[in-house]
Design a protein around this motif. Structure first.
Motif, mmCIF file in Angstrom:
data_model
loop_
_atom_site.group_PDB
_atom_site.id
_atom_site.type_symbol
_atom_site.label_atom_id
_atom_site.label_comp_id
_atom_site.label_asym_id
_atom_site.label_seq_id
_atom_site.Cartn_x
_atom_site.Cartn_y
_atom_site.Cartn_z
ATOM 1 N N CYS A 141 1.059 4.134 -2.979
ATOM 2 C CA CYS A 141 0.884 5.571 -2.746
ATOM 3 C C CYS A 141 2.071 6.366 -3.278
ATOM 4 O O CYS A 141 1.891 7.428 -3.890
ATOM 5 N N VAL A 201 0.837 -1.203 0.000
ATOM 6 C CA VAL A 201 0.000 0.000 0.000
ATOM 7 C C VAL A 201 0.870 1.251 0.000
ATOM 8 O O VAL A 201 0.601 2.216 -0.730
ATOM 9 N N ILE A 202 1.926 1.261 0.782
ATOM 10 C CA ILE A 202 2.832 2.414 0.822
ATOM 11 C C ILE A 202 3.516 2.606 -0.527
ATOM 12 O O ILE A 202 3.610 3.735 -1.038
ATOM 13 N N PHE A 216 1.944 9.117 -6.304
ATOM 14 C CA PHE A 216 2.456 10.459 -6.079
ATOM 15 C C PHE A 216 3.473 10.844 -7.152
ATOM 16 O O PHE A 216 3.420 11.944 -7.716
#
Length: 75
Positions: free
Chosen positions: A23, A19-20, A27
């Protein structure tokens, strides 16, 4: 064959890392798109279309608007 799904600490860590990373990837993609958009110029000038439009219709005067209300006197 039956499989029992269990959330072990290792699976939770792996899901959190994914998940990180997702993200961070989103970005960075947004930053790249923003840089490409910043390099382009946008034309915000609107051409004058008033010359191409037909003349507006003539609006009736007060006497013409009140004419249906005036009584007609015929001998």
């Amino acid at each position: 064959m039956q499989y029992t799904f269990s959330m072990t600490p290792r699976m939770v860590t792996l899901a959190a890392v994914c998940v990180i990373l997702l993200c961070v990837l989103l970005f960075l993609v947004g930053m790249e798109i923003g840089q490409k958009m910043a390099g382009q110029t946008i034309n915000v000038q609107v051409p004058d279309v008033s010359k191409a439009l037909p003349a507006p219709p003539k609006l009736p005067g007060v006497a013409e608007l009140a004419a249906p209300l005036a009584p007609t006197t015929k001998p």
